[in-house]
Enzyme design. Structure first.
Site, PDB file in Angstrom:
ATOM      1  N   ASP A 151      43.184  14.527  24.820  1.00  0.00           N
ATOM      2  CA  ASP A 151      42.697  14.191  26.001  1.00  0.00           C
ATOM      3  C   ASP A 151      41.994  14.404  26.901  1.00  0.00           C
ATOM      4  OD1 ASP A 151      44.589  15.067  26.428  1.00  0.00           O
ATOM      5  OD2 ASP A 151      45.874  12.966  27.452  1.00  0.00           O
ATOM      6  N   SER A 152      41.611  15.390  27.128  1.00  0.00           N
ATOM      7  CA  SER A 152      40.406  16.940  27.986  1.00  0.00           C
ATOM      8  C   SER A 152      39.498  16.252  27.447  1.00  0.00           C
ATOM      9  CB  SER A 152      40.790  17.976  26.786  1.00  0.00           C
ATOM     10  OG  SER A 152      40.635  18.148  25.654  1.00  0.00           O
TER      11      SER A 152
ATOM     12  N   ASP B 161      45.500  13.559  20.096  1.00  0.00           N
ATOM     13  CA  ASP B 161      46.207  13.344  21.756  1.00  0.00           C
ATOM     14  C   ASP B 161      45.987  11.612  21.581  1.00  0.00           C
ATOM     15  OD1 ASP B 161      47.634  14.975  22.313  1.00  0.00           O
ATOM     16  OD2 ASP B 161      45.287  15.457  24.320  1.00  0.00           O
TER      17      ASP B 161
ATOM     18  N   LYS C 186      49.585  14.294  18.608  1.00  0.00           N
ATOM     19  CA  LYS C 186      50.514  14.951  19.421  1.00  0.00           C
ATOM     20  C   LYS C 186      50.442  13.918  20.777  1.00  0.00           C
ATOM     21  CE  LYS C 186      47.997  18.230  22.070  1.00  0.00           C
ATOM     22  NZ  LYS C 186      47.988  17.628  23.948  1.00  0.00           N
TER      23      LYS C 186
ATOM     24  N   GLU D  75      52.755  14.809  25.070  1.00  0.00           N
ATOM     25  CA  GLU D  75      53.283  15.098  25.875  1.00  0.00           C
ATOM     26  C   GLU D  75      54.484  15.529  26.328  1.00  0.00           C
ATOM     27  OE1 GLU D  75      50.967  14.952  29.147  1.00  0.00           O
ATOM     28  OE2 GLU D  75      48.580  15.914  27.564  1.00  0.00           O
TER      29      GLU D  75
ATOM     30  N   GLU E 216      51.614  24.944  26.658  1.00  0.00           N
ATOM     31  CA  GLU E 216      50.070  25.134  27.942  1.00  0.00           C
ATOM     32  C   GLU E 216      51.430  25.425  29.089  1.00  0.00           C
ATOM     33  OE1 GLU E 216      48.258  22.386  28.719  1.00  0.00           O
ATOM     34  OE2 GLU E 216      46.983  22.976  29.686  1.00  0.00           O
TER      35      GLU E 216
HETATM   36  O1  KIV Z   1      43.441  17.293  25.479  1.00  0.00           O
HETATM   37  C1  KIV Z   1      43.543  18.833  24.852  1.00  0.00           C
HETATM   38  O2  KIV Z   1      43.278  19.480  25.034  1.00  0.00           O
HETATM   39  C2  KIV Z   1      44.704  19.322  24.992  1.00  0.00           C
HETATM   40  C3  KIV Z   1      45.164  21.381  24.745  1.00  0.00           C
HETATM   41  C4  KIV Z   1      44.892  21.267  26.218  1.00  0.00           C
HETATM   42  C5  KIV Z   1      46.237  21.391  24.430  1.00  0.00           C
HETATM   43  O3  KIV Z   1      46.300  18.859  24.884  1.00  0.00           O
END
Ligand code: KIV
Length: 276
Positions: A44-45, A83, A112, A114, A179
């Site tokens: 989600d970056s 994510d 993924k 968090e 992280e």
């Molecule tokens: O959203 C993302 O890119 C991430 C990575 C930094 C692990 O969660």
């Protein structure tokens, strides 16, 4: 290269060799696959490095899904993690519904999430969705953590982080992203966990590393985290290339003859002198 399965990913434990990179679109995913990346992450970056948001909080499931589909098309043979965006995993039911879309429509192999959302992990894993955990700095809740800061520095915080990582592994994740975790704590977590750890700002002792693509190629310049190594000053190179194009258009140097299409000009004879 064949797509890594969950047992194959788990077997990378202890080798420090798992290479993960974010990718949000077709060309990037394709290039990363050609370069031999093991796992691609539609993080989600994308909200910050592609969509221009100030944080990852506004990112929607539709946005992650859209980019997951594009990355999948670019790298059909690479294990692809998508994510779960902020609040998409607020309940196990929501997490399952979001994962269903990312896997079935987007083509993701894993999702993924968090934090230590153990019930959500259990429900996903029981339903057959592989899950990657993520502890330490969890950007979706960075504000509650006091900003984008290193996590686990006090004895209590280190103990909580280790406990969360162990609980996630017990709940069934195939790996855990660490992280912005101090290197000695990341090494300890890596030693205690039965599944691979993937570090970002967590030192060299983790089982793998992940970087954000736009950081790696130097095109995200709003800030540069300490843990980033730029392998290319892409921002400067791209700006120079665009400026050269603009200069060529203005001077008439582009397009040249070889960029155009010829025709038999006799086909135009009847048009000359004709009013349209
Ligand atoms: O959203 C993302 O890119 C991430 C990575 C930094 C692990 O969660």
């Amino acid at each position: 290269m064949a797509k890594l399965t969950i047992p194959e990913l788990k077997s990378r434990k202890g080798r420090g060799s798992l290479v993960m990179l974010t990718a949000y679109d077709y060309p990037t995913a394709k290039l990363a696959a050609e370069a031999g990346v093991d796992v691609l992450l539609v993080g989600d970056s994308l909200g910050m490095v592609v969509l221009g948001y100030d944080s990852t909080v506004p990112v929607t499931l539709e946005e992650v899904l859209h980019h997951t589909k594009a990355a999948r098309r670019g790298a059909p043979g690479v294990h692809l993690v998508a994510d779960l965006p902020f609040l998409a995993d607020a309940t196990p039911e929501r997490a399952l519904a979001a994962a269903e879309r990312l896997v079935k429509e987007g083509g993701a192999d894993s999702v993924k999430l968090e934090g230590a959302k153990l019930e959500a992990v259990r429900v996903l894993v029981a339903a057959g969705v592989p899950v990657l955990g993520h502890v330490g700095l969890t950007p979706q809740t960075a504000s509650s953590l006091g900003g984008y800061k290193v996590q686990g520095k006090t004895p209590e915080a280190a103990e909580r982080l280790l406990a969360d990582a162990l609980a996630l592994a017990d709940a069934g994740v195939w790996g855990v992203v660490l992280e912005m975790v101090p290197a000695p704590l990341a090494a300890l977590v890596t030693e205690r966990l039965s599944v691979p750890t993937v570090g970002i700002g967590a030192g060299a002792a983790t089982d793998g590393q992940v970087l954000v693509f736009h950081d790696l190629i130097g095109v995200f310049d709003r800030f540069k985290p300490k843990f980033v190594r730029r392998y290319l000053e892409g921002g400067a190179l791209i700006r120079e290339a665009i400026a050269a194009y603009a200069a060529d258009v203005r001077s008439g140097a582009f397009p040249a003859d070889e960029h155009g299409f010829a025709m038999d000009e006799s086909a135009l004879e009847g048009l000359y002198g004709k009013e349209s």
